[in-house]
Design a protein around this motif. Structure first.
Motif, PDB file in Angstrom:
ATOM      1  N   MET A   1      -6.354   5.732   9.771  1.00  0.00           N
ATOM      2  CA  MET A   1      -5.515   5.272   9.018  1.00  0.00           C
ATOM      3  C   MET A   1      -4.990   3.782   9.328  1.00  0.00           C
ATOM      4  O   MET A   1      -4.991   3.468  10.540  1.00  0.00           O
ATOM      5  N   VAL A   2      -4.832   3.028   8.527  1.00  0.00           N
ATOM      6  CA  VAL A   2      -4.391   1.517   8.479  1.00  0.00           C
ATOM      7  C   VAL A   2      -3.339   1.401   7.601  1.00  0.00           C
ATOM      8  O   VAL A   2      -3.078   2.024   6.756  1.00  0.00           O
ATOM      9  N   SER A   3      -2.557   0.576   8.167  1.00  0.00           N
ATOM     10  CA  SER A   3      -1.255   0.234   7.360  1.00  0.00           C
ATOM     11  C   SER A   3      -0.739  -1.162   7.600  1.00  0.00           C
ATOM     12  O   SER A   3      -1.215  -1.920   8.741  1.00  0.00           O
ATOM     13  N   LYS A   4       0.125  -1.668   6.581  1.00  0.00           N
ATOM     14  CA  LYS A   4       0.689  -3.009   6.741  1.00  0.00           C
ATOM     15  C   LYS A   4       1.951  -2.858   5.953  1.00  0.00           C
ATOM     16  O   LYS A   4       2.228  -2.370   5.042  1.00  0.00           O
ATOM     17  N   LYS A   5       3.228  -3.675   6.772  1.00  0.00           N
ATOM     18  CA  LYS A   5       4.466  -3.838   6.415  1.00  0.00           C
ATOM     19  C   LYS A   5       4.264  -4.919   5.182  1.00  0.00           C
ATOM     20  O   LYS A   5       3.895  -6.246   5.528  1.00  0.00           O
ATOM     21  N   LEU A   6       4.599  -4.824   4.249  1.00  0.00           N
ATOM     22  CA  LEU A   6       4.672  -5.940   2.925  1.00  0.00           C
ATOM     23  C   LEU A   6       6.151  -6.055   2.380  1.00  0.00           C
ATOM     24  O   LEU A   6       7.025  -5.113   2.369  1.00  0.00           O
ATOM     25  N   THR A   7       6.362  -7.347   1.609  1.00  0.00           N
ATOM     26  CA  THR A   7       7.598  -7.656   1.187  1.00  0.00           C
ATOM     27  C   THR A   7       7.088  -7.773  -0.475  1.00  0.00           C
ATOM     28  O   THR A   7       6.248  -8.713  -0.616  1.00  0.00           O
ATOM     29  N   LEU A   8       7.652  -7.093  -1.504  1.00  0.00           N
ATOM     30  CA  LEU A   8       7.455  -7.213  -2.583  1.00  0.00           C
ATOM     31  C   LEU A   8       8.041  -8.586  -3.243  1.00  0.00           C
ATOM     32  O   LEU A   8       9.288  -8.767  -3.026  1.00  0.00           O
ATOM     33  N   ASN A   9       7.337  -9.728  -3.647  1.00  0.00           N
ATOM     34  CA  ASN A   9       7.802 -10.902  -3.986  1.00  0.00           C
ATOM     35  C   ASN A   9       7.938 -11.296  -5.534  1.00  0.00           C
ATOM     36  O   ASN A   9       8.278 -12.369  -5.718  1.00  0.00           O
ATOM     37  N   ASN A  10       7.193 -10.311  -6.332  1.00  0.00           N
ATOM     38  CA  ASN A  10       7.494 -10.806  -7.769  1.00  0.00           C
ATOM     39  C   ASN A  10       8.689 -10.438  -8.234  1.00  0.00           C
ATOM     40  O   ASN A  10       9.548  -9.387  -7.803  1.00  0.00           O
ATOM     41  N   ALA A  11       9.232 -11.250  -9.073  1.00  0.00           N
ATOM     42  CA  ALA A  11      10.708 -11.336  -9.492  1.00  0.00           C
ATOM     43  C   ALA A  11      11.342 -10.083 -10.106  1.00  0.00           C
ATOM     44  O   ALA A  11      12.345  -9.651  -9.822  1.00  0.00           O
ATOM     45  N   SER A  12      10.229  -9.314 -10.842  1.00  0.00           N
ATOM     46  CA  SER A  12      10.661  -8.186 -11.670  1.00  0.00           C
ATOM     47  C   SER A  12      10.469  -7.022 -11.085  1.00  0.00           C
ATOM     48  O   SER A  12      10.749  -5.884 -11.305  1.00  0.00           O
ATOM     49  N   GLY A  13      10.059  -7.154  -9.796  1.00  0.00           N
ATOM     50  CA  GLY A  13       9.716  -6.010  -8.755  1.00  0.00           C
ATOM     51  C   GLY A  13       8.539  -5.028  -9.593  1.00  0.00           C
ATOM     52  O   GLY A  13       7.732  -5.440 -10.129  1.00  0.00           O
ATOM     53  N   PHE A  14       8.528  -3.770  -9.224  1.00  0.00           N
ATOM     54  CA  PHE A  14       7.221  -2.897  -9.574  1.00  0.00           C
ATOM     55  C   PHE A  14       7.825  -2.323 -10.787  1.00  0.00           C
ATOM     56  O   PHE A  14       8.168  -1.107 -10.840  1.00  0.00           O
TER      57      PHE A  14
END
Length: 87
Positions: A1-14
């Motif tokens: 398993m691989v993983s990475k912590k990310l931050t959502l940076n698009n203004a409208s979110g998901f």
């Protein structure tokens, strides 16, 4: 398993469109792809699950990939998130 912590940076979110872009891209991989957000595990291949998670701009989460093409899946997930999901 691989993983990475990310931050959502698009203004409208998901919202609908970026969630669709992400889920469609992740569905192409054999590996299981999960978003760990607020102690919830979200199936990253499910448009509805991603939208229901209400991930907003600036939110931090972990993308986890587990399977035969996990490295490629994680690389694509990182590319999409860091690229703003096309927005």
């Amino acid at each position: 398993m691989v993983s990475k912590k990310l931050t959502l940076n698009n203004a409208s979110g998901f919202h609908m469109r970026p969630a669709s872009v992400f889920a469609t891209a992740m569905a192409k991989f054999q590996s299981d792809v999960t978003i760990d957000f607020n102690s919830s595990k979200i199936n990253a291949k499910s448009l509805l699950n991603i939208i229901a998670a209400c991930i907003k701009c600036g939110s931090e989460f972990v993308v986890e990939c587990n399977g035969p093409d996990e490295e490629e899946a994680l690389a694509k997930a990182v590319e999409l998130i860091e690229g703003g999901l096309g927005e």
